[in-house]
Design an enzyme around this catalytic site. Structure first.
Site, PDB file in Angstrom:
ATOM      1  N   GLY A   1     -52.026  20.705 -32.048  1.00  0.00           N
ATOM      2  CA  GLY A   1     -51.047  19.704 -32.466  1.00  0.00           C
ATOM      3  C   GLY A   1     -51.508  18.275 -32.314  1.00  0.00           C
ATOM      4  N   GLY A   2     -52.771  18.105 -31.890  1.00  0.00           N
ATOM      5  CA  GLY A   2     -53.296  16.743 -31.802  1.00  0.00           C
ATOM      6  C   GLY A   2     -53.193  16.013 -33.134  1.00  0.00           C
ATOM      7  N   GLY A   3     -53.309  16.776 -34.208  1.00  0.00           N
ATOM      8  CA  GLY A   3     -53.203  16.198 -35.548  1.00  0.00           C
ATOM      9  C   GLY A   3     -51.795  16.234 -36.110  1.00  0.00           C
TER      10      GLY A   3
ATOM     11  N   THR B   1     -55.580  22.310 -39.936  1.00  0.00           N
ATOM     12  CA  THR B   1     -55.616  20.844 -40.088  1.00  0.00           C
ATOM     13  C   THR B   1     -56.524  20.236 -39.018  1.00  0.00           C
ATOM     14  OG1 THR B   1     -53.444  20.711 -41.102  1.00  0.00           O
ATOM     15  CG2 THR B   1     -54.162  18.774 -39.876  1.00  0.00           C
TER      16      THR B   1
ATOM     17  N   ASP C   1     -57.145  21.896 -29.799  1.00  0.00           N
ATOM     18  CA  ASP C   1     -57.431  20.815 -28.850  1.00  0.00           C
ATOM     19  C   ASP C   1     -57.964  21.361 -27.535  1.00  0.00           C
ATOM     20  OD1 ASP C   1     -56.471  18.591 -30.533  1.00  0.00           O
ATOM     21  OD2 ASP C   1     -54.588  19.697 -30.402  1.00  0.00           O
TER      22      ASP C   1
ATOM     23  N   THR D   1     -62.233  19.757 -37.678  1.00  0.00           N
ATOM     24  CA  THR D   1     -62.991  21.007 -37.679  1.00  0.00           C
ATOM     25  C   THR D   1     -62.575  21.881 -38.868  1.00  0.00           C
ATOM     26  OG1 THR D   1     -62.829  20.836 -35.271  1.00  0.00           O
ATOM     27  CG2 THR D   1     -63.861  22.809 -36.153  1.00  0.00           C
TER      28      THR D   1
ATOM     29  N   ASP E   1     -58.423  27.686 -38.077  1.00  0.00           N
ATOM     30  CA  ASP E   1     -57.888  26.387 -37.649  1.00  0.00           C
ATOM     31  C   ASP E   1     -58.640  25.904 -36.410  1.00  0.00           C
ATOM     32  OD1 ASP E   1     -56.286  24.144 -37.469  1.00  0.00           O
ATOM     33  OD2 ASP E   1     -54.394  25.243 -37.323  1.00  0.00           O
TER      34      ASP E   1
ATOM     35  N   GLU F   1     -48.952  24.963 -38.634  1.00  0.00           N
ATOM     36  CA  GLU F   1     -50.097  25.754 -38.171  1.00  0.00           C
ATOM     37  C   GLU F   1     -49.627  27.038 -37.479  1.00  0.00           C
ATOM     38  OE1 GLU F   1     -53.286  22.154 -37.368  1.00  0.00           O
ATOM     39  OE2 GLU F   1     -51.915  22.716 -35.768  1.00  0.00           O
TER      40      GLU F   1
HETATM   41  C1  5RP Z   1     -53.802  19.625 -35.733  1.00  0.00           C
HETATM   42  C2  5RP Z   1     -54.519  20.485 -34.762  1.00  0.00           C
HETATM   43  C3  5RP Z   1     -56.012  20.442 -34.772  1.00  0.00           C
HETATM   44  O1  5RP Z   1     -56.496  21.715 -35.030  1.00  0.00           O
HETATM   45  C4  5RP Z   1     -56.489  19.963 -33.434  1.00  0.00           C
HETATM   46  O2  5RP Z   1     -55.902  18.694 -33.152  1.00  0.00           O
HETATM   47  C5  5RP Z   1     -58.022  19.829 -33.413  1.00  0.00           C
HETATM   48  O3  5RP Z   1     -58.414  18.816 -34.286  1.00  0.00           O
HETATM   49  P1  5RP Z   1     -59.957  18.489 -34.520  1.00  0.00           P
HETATM   50  O4  5RP Z   1     -60.561  19.668 -35.212  1.00  0.00           O
HETATM   51  O5  5RP Z   1     -59.949  17.243 -35.374  1.00  0.00           O
HETATM   52  O6  5RP Z   1     -60.579  18.252 -33.173  1.00  0.00           O
HETATM   53  O7  5RP Z   1     -53.953  21.211 -33.995  1.00  0.00           O
HETATM   54  O8  5RP Z   1     -52.415  19.686 -35.525  1.00  0.00           O
END
Ligand code: 5RP
Length: 231
Positions: free
Chosen positions: A97-99, A28, A86, A31, A83, A105
């Site tokens: 887990g930023g998303g 998620t 962060d 990226t 995946d 995940e």
């Molecule tokens: C979501 C995540 C993402 O992989 C993480 O936040 C990186 O996000 P991005 O690719 O938008 O920088 O762990 O829960």
């Protein structure tokens, strides 16, 4: 640095490990979305790919790309999970887990035969912790769980961590599964595996965003190309 180009290059490199007929774990975030977009071209060219998405947003993107979404049973083999992250340290320990999809995940990454992390090069850090650590907790009596997290963090040397309930008190659930997330501003995490174990042992804590010794490979991209690191 052009972060989007870095993400794209990392995703393109990860896609070289995908083969026709594979069953994929689909991460998620922005990226991971690049990776799914690249799968669209493979599928348009005749490939068949199945996938287990780690969020409702990823499911939407994967369906649009032509990935066959499967509900895993106990015999399901995930050939490869891809995946974002962060943060990633030199041992390929991750903060994720930023998303808000950390639980799904982690389930998918742990089940996959191979787990590849993709990120722009700014995510490669010497030490984890500058990015607030997401901890997924049950919504029931969440302030009590936050108090236990604070105690556990103190034992691990974090005297005054900044703990923030994502979305604020009384906010709706932060995850697709209906759970809350506490973002823990720790500054620097020197013993990620021990911290993960301590937090996961607390009643009310469902998972942490620390992914320790899980990634087989990390691919970091920038405008000029990619750097590949292996566990
Ligand atoms: C979501 C995540 C993402 O992989 C993480 O936040 C990186 O996000 P991005 O690719 O938008 O920088 O762990 O829960």
């Amino acid at each position: 640095m052009d972060k989007e180009l870095g993400k794209r290059k990392a995703a393109e490199e990860a896609a070289t490990y995908v083969e026709d007929g594979m069953t994929l774990g689909l991460g998620t975030g922005s990226t991971a979305a690049h990776f799914i977009d690249i799968l669209r071209d493979r599928i348009a060219g005749g490939w068949v790919l199945r996938g287990v998405p780690t969020s409702e947003e990823t499911k939407r993107l994967a369906v649009a790309a032509g990935v066959e979404i499967i509900a895993p049973d106990e015999t399901t083999v995930l050939d490869l999970a891809v995946d974002g992250a962060d943060e990633a340290d030199p041992n390929l320990n991750l903060v994720k887990g930023g998303g808000g999809a950390l639980l799904r995940e982690k389930i998918v990454a742990a089940a996959a035969k191979r787990f590849i992390v993709i990120a722009d090069k700014t995510k490669r850090v010497a030490h984890l912790g500058a990015f607030p650590l997401p901890v997924e907790i049950d919504a029931f009596a969440w302030p009590l769980t936050v108090a236990r997290i604070r105690e556990a963090l103190a034992i691990h040397g974090f005297a005054a961590p900044g703990l923030t309930l994502r979305g604020g008190p009384g906010a709706r659930a932060a995850t697709d599964g209906g759970n809350y997330i506490v973002d823990c501003a720790l500054g620097r995490i020197d013993a990620p595996a021990a911290l993960n174990d301590a937090l996961c042992a607390l009643p009310g804590v469902i998972e942490t965003g620390l992914f320790c010794a899980m990634a087989d490979m990390a691919i970091f991209g920038d405008e000029t190309g990619v750097t590949v690191e292996r566990a």
